[in-house]
Design an enzyme around this catalytic site. Structure first.
Site, PDB file in Angstrom:
ATOM      1  N   TYR A  15      -1.157  -6.919  17.068  1.00  0.00           N
ATOM      2  CA  TYR A  15      -1.645  -6.106  15.943  1.00  0.00           C
ATOM      3  C   TYR A  15      -2.888  -5.329  16.381  1.00  0.00           C
ATOM      4  O   TYR A  15      -2.996  -4.123  16.167  1.00  0.00           O
ATOM      5  CB  TYR A  15      -1.955  -7.020  14.759  1.00  0.00           C
ATOM      6  N   ASP A  61      14.198   3.148   9.432  1.00  0.00           N
ATOM      7  CA  ASP A  61      13.588   2.176  10.344  1.00  0.00           C
ATOM      8  C   ASP A  61      12.765   2.995  11.332  1.00  0.00           C
ATOM      9  O   ASP A  61      13.327   3.751  12.135  1.00  0.00           O
ATOM     10  CB  ASP A  61      14.680   1.378  11.062  1.00  0.00           C
ATOM     11  N   VAL A  62      11.455   2.859  11.283  1.00  0.00           N
ATOM     12  CA  VAL A  62      10.582   3.743  12.075  1.00  0.00           C
ATOM     13  C   VAL A  62      10.746   3.563  13.582  1.00  0.00           C
ATOM     14  O   VAL A  62      10.237   4.369  14.363  1.00  0.00           O
ATOM     15  CB  VAL A  62       9.082   3.584  11.691  1.00  0.00           C
ATOM     16  N   ASN A 111       2.637   4.615   7.492  1.00  0.00           N
ATOM     17  CA  ASN A 111       2.081   3.410   6.875  1.00  0.00           C
ATOM     18  C   ASN A 111       2.816   2.127   7.264  1.00  0.00           C
ATOM     19  O   ASN A 111       2.228   1.049   7.232  1.00  0.00           O
ATOM     20  CB  ASN A 111       2.106   3.610   5.351  1.00  0.00           C
ATOM     21  N   MET A 156       0.812  -1.215   0.000  1.00  0.00           N
ATOM     22  CA  MET A 156       0.000   0.000   0.000  1.00  0.00           C
ATOM     23  C   MET A 156       0.845   1.264   0.000  1.00  0.00           C
ATOM     24  O   MET A 156       0.486   2.254  -0.629  1.00  0.00           O
ATOM     25  CB  MET A 156      -0.934   0.008   1.215  1.00  0.00           C
ATOM     26  N   THR A 168      -2.018  -7.246  -0.783  1.00  0.00           N
ATOM     27  CA  THR A 168      -0.648  -6.709  -0.817  1.00  0.00           C
ATOM     28  C   THR A 168       0.285  -7.865  -0.448  1.00  0.00           C
ATOM     29  O   THR A 168      -0.186  -8.944  -0.050  1.00  0.00           O
ATOM     30  CB  THR A 168      -0.441  -5.603   0.238  1.00  0.00           C
TER      31      THR A 168
HETATM   32  P1  NAD Z   1       3.437  -4.782   3.350  1.00  0.00           P
HETATM   33  O1  NAD Z   1       3.973  -5.857   4.244  1.00  0.00           O
HETATM   34  O2  NAD Z   1       3.127  -5.147   1.942  1.00  0.00           O
HETATM   35  O3  NAD Z   1       4.417  -3.522   3.360  1.00  0.00           O
HETATM   36  C1  NAD Z   1       4.887  -3.001   4.577  1.00  0.00           C
HETATM   37  C2  NAD Z   1       6.150  -2.199   4.317  1.00  0.00           C
HETATM   38  O4  NAD Z   1       6.600  -1.715   5.592  1.00  0.00           O
HETATM   39  C3  NAD Z   1       7.305  -3.022   3.729  1.00  0.00           C
HETATM   40  O5  NAD Z   1       7.870  -2.335   2.630  1.00  0.00           O
HETATM   41  C4  NAD Z   1       8.300  -3.144   4.882  1.00  0.00           C
HETATM   42  O6  NAD Z   1       9.660  -3.198   4.453  1.00  0.00           O
HETATM   43  C5  NAD Z   1       8.000  -1.859   5.650  1.00  0.00           C
HETATM   44  N1  NAD Z   1       8.463  -1.913   7.047  1.00  0.00           N
HETATM   45  C6  NAD Z   1       8.355  -2.945   7.929  1.00  0.00           C
HETATM   46  N2  NAD Z   1       8.957  -2.633   9.077  1.00  0.00           N
HETATM   47  C7  NAD Z   1       9.455  -1.384   8.938  1.00  0.00           C
HETATM   48  C8  NAD Z   1      10.196  -0.512   9.776  1.00  0.00           C
HETATM   49  N3  NAD Z   1      10.585  -0.880  11.020  1.00  0.00           N
HETATM   50  N4  NAD Z   1      10.544   0.704   9.299  1.00  0.00           N
HETATM   51  C9  NAD Z   1      10.201   1.092   8.049  1.00  0.00           C
HETATM   52  N5  NAD Z   1       9.519   0.295   7.195  1.00  0.00           N
HETATM   53  C10 NAD Z   1       9.144  -0.916   7.644  1.00  0.00           C
HETATM   54  O7  NAD Z   1       2.132  -4.217   4.091  1.00  0.00           O
HETATM   55  P2  NAD Z   1       0.795  -3.506   3.520  1.00  0.00           P
HETATM   56  O8  NAD Z   1      -0.257  -4.549   3.386  1.00  0.00           O
HETATM   57  O9  NAD Z   1       1.130  -2.615   2.383  1.00  0.00           O
HETATM   58  O10 NAD Z   1       0.398  -2.659   4.830  1.00  0.00           O
HETATM   59  C11 NAD Z   1       0.687  -1.278   4.973  1.00  0.00           C
HETATM   60  C12 NAD Z   1      -0.002  -0.789   6.234  1.00  0.00           C
HETATM   61  O11 NAD Z   1      -1.412  -1.045   6.152  1.00  0.00           O
HETATM   62  C13 NAD Z   1       0.447  -1.493   7.517  1.00  0.00           C
HETATM   63  O12 NAD Z   1       0.468  -0.571   8.587  1.00  0.00           O
HETATM   64  C14 NAD Z   1      -0.634  -2.522   7.756  1.00  0.00           C
HETATM   65  O13 NAD Z   1      -0.736  -2.891   9.118  1.00  0.00           O
HETATM   66  C15 NAD Z   1      -1.847  -1.772   7.283  1.00  0.00           C
HETATM   67  N6  NAD Z   1      -2.972  -2.612   6.909  1.00  0.00           N
HETATM   68  C16 NAD Z   1      -2.842  -3.592   5.982  1.00  0.00           C
HETATM   69  C17 NAD Z   1      -3.957  -4.353   5.635  1.00  0.00           C
HETATM   70  C18 NAD Z   1      -3.900  -5.433   4.570  1.00  0.00           C
HETATM   71  O14 NAD Z   1      -4.871  -6.196   4.456  1.00  0.00           O
HETATM   72  N7  NAD Z   1      -2.851  -5.531   3.777  1.00  0.00           N
HETATM   73  C19 NAD Z   1      -5.191  -4.102   6.247  1.00  0.00           C
HETATM   74  C20 NAD Z   1      -5.273  -3.096   7.199  1.00  0.00           C
HETATM   75  C21 NAD Z   1      -4.168  -2.343   7.521  1.00  0.00           C
END
Ligand code: NAD
Length: 253
Positions: free
Chosen positions: A153, A61-62, A88, A19, A188
């Site tokens: 989570y 790294d957040v 995000n 995302m 994703t």
């Molecule tokens: P994803 O796993 O595809 O991407 C997450 C990204 O975050 C990756 O590029 C990873 O390298 C990066 N990341 C991880 N740890 C990190 C850190 N310490 N510092 C910086 N970057 C870091 O995930 P996504 O599905 O794109 O999710 C994005 C956001 O949306 C997340 O917060 C997730 O919890 C939330 N979300 C996702 C869903 C879903 O169904 N995919 C639903 C609700 C909420």
């Protein structure tokens, strides 16, 4: 595509894939310049290169406040301001609560919740200087309702929702708006390979990253200028209740 974001500079965490990458593309398509921040340097820099000069990659790294300070400074040095922060980056993990690994609890809180607080704090000065800033915190339906086997989570996504409301009160006087987005199941890399059953969700399907990016673009833009501390749900109806799966599929077959 509307150009609602011309002149705005955004920093998006976890933007190398999924995302976050989609949000970066959408914001640039609407005229913004975007810093893609992530741990995954190869994917993040490849994406920035592919997107051209309106995008720039930085390692972040957040969970490390010093890296936040550096990323914010890099953003204002490179693009001149910081108007939009999209918190995000996030991880998910599944385990029954009684067996939930302690180190996984700590890691999830550090990334999903502390990382968001660090970001808001580190970005405060340039966002105040912006005079029209927007912070967008990515929570989840897991920030609205309990979900099984994901205690960390769940806790962090409720935490992000609460932090958003407090931050909105603190920062409103600087015209910094702070809102949360609550996606449902989105296709994703995070959900790749997970068993997904949306048959009891009102719209009966998973969402795409682009459907969430549309909400991010709205909240980043001045079109949402009177919204702060609010929850924006993009979940196909998951959080409102369950539908009868048979009736739903019958309608759409
Ligand atoms: P994803 O796993 O595809 O991407 C997450 C990204 O975050 C990756 O590029 C990873 O390298 C990066 N990341 C991880 N740890 C990190 C850190 N310490 N510092 C910086 N970057 C870091 O995930 P996504 O599905 O794109 O999710 C994005 C956001 O949306 C997340 O917060 C997730 O919890 C939330 N979300 C996702 C869903 C879903 O169904 N995919 C639903 C609700 C909420």
């Amino acid at each position: 595509m509307n150009k609602r974001l011309t002149g705005k500079v955004a920093l998006i965490t976890g933007a190398a894939q999924g995302m976050g990458a989609s949000h970066a593309q959408r914001l640039v398509a609407e005229g913004a310049r975007v810093v893609i921040a992530d741990l995954n340097d190869d994917a993040g820099s490849a994406l920035a290169q592919e997107m051209g000069p309106e995008a720039h990659y930085t390692h972040l790294d957040v969970t490390d406040y010093d890296q936040w300070t550096a990323a914010v400074a890099m953003t204002t040095d490179h693009f001149g301001s910081l108007d939009v922060l999209v918190n995000n980056a996030g991880i998910v993990n599944f385990s029954p609560l009684a067996d939930f690994p302690i180190e996984l609890w700590d890691k999830t809180l550090a990334i999903n919740l502390t990382g968001v607080f660090y970001g808001i704090r580190a970005a405060f000065e340039p966002m105040k200087a912006s005079g029209r800033a927007s912070i967008i915190n990515i929570s989840s339906v897991a920030g609205l309702m309990g979900l099984e086997f994901m205690p960390a989570y769940n806790a962090t996504k409720f935490g992000v929702r609460g932090l958003t409301k407090g931050a909105a009160l603190d920062l409103g006087r600087f015209n910094i708006r702070v809102n949360s987005i609550h996606p449902g199941t989105i296709l994703t890399p995070m959900t790749d390979g997970l068993p997904i059953d949306q048959s009891r969700v009102a719209l009966g399907r998973a969402g795409s990253a682009e459907e969430v990016s549309a909400m991010v673009a709205y909240l980043a833009s001045d079109e949402s200028s009177f919204s702060t501390g609010a929850e924006f749900v993009v979940d196909g109806g998951q959080s409102v209740g369950t539908t009868s799966s048979n009736a739903h599929t019958a309608t759409h077959q």
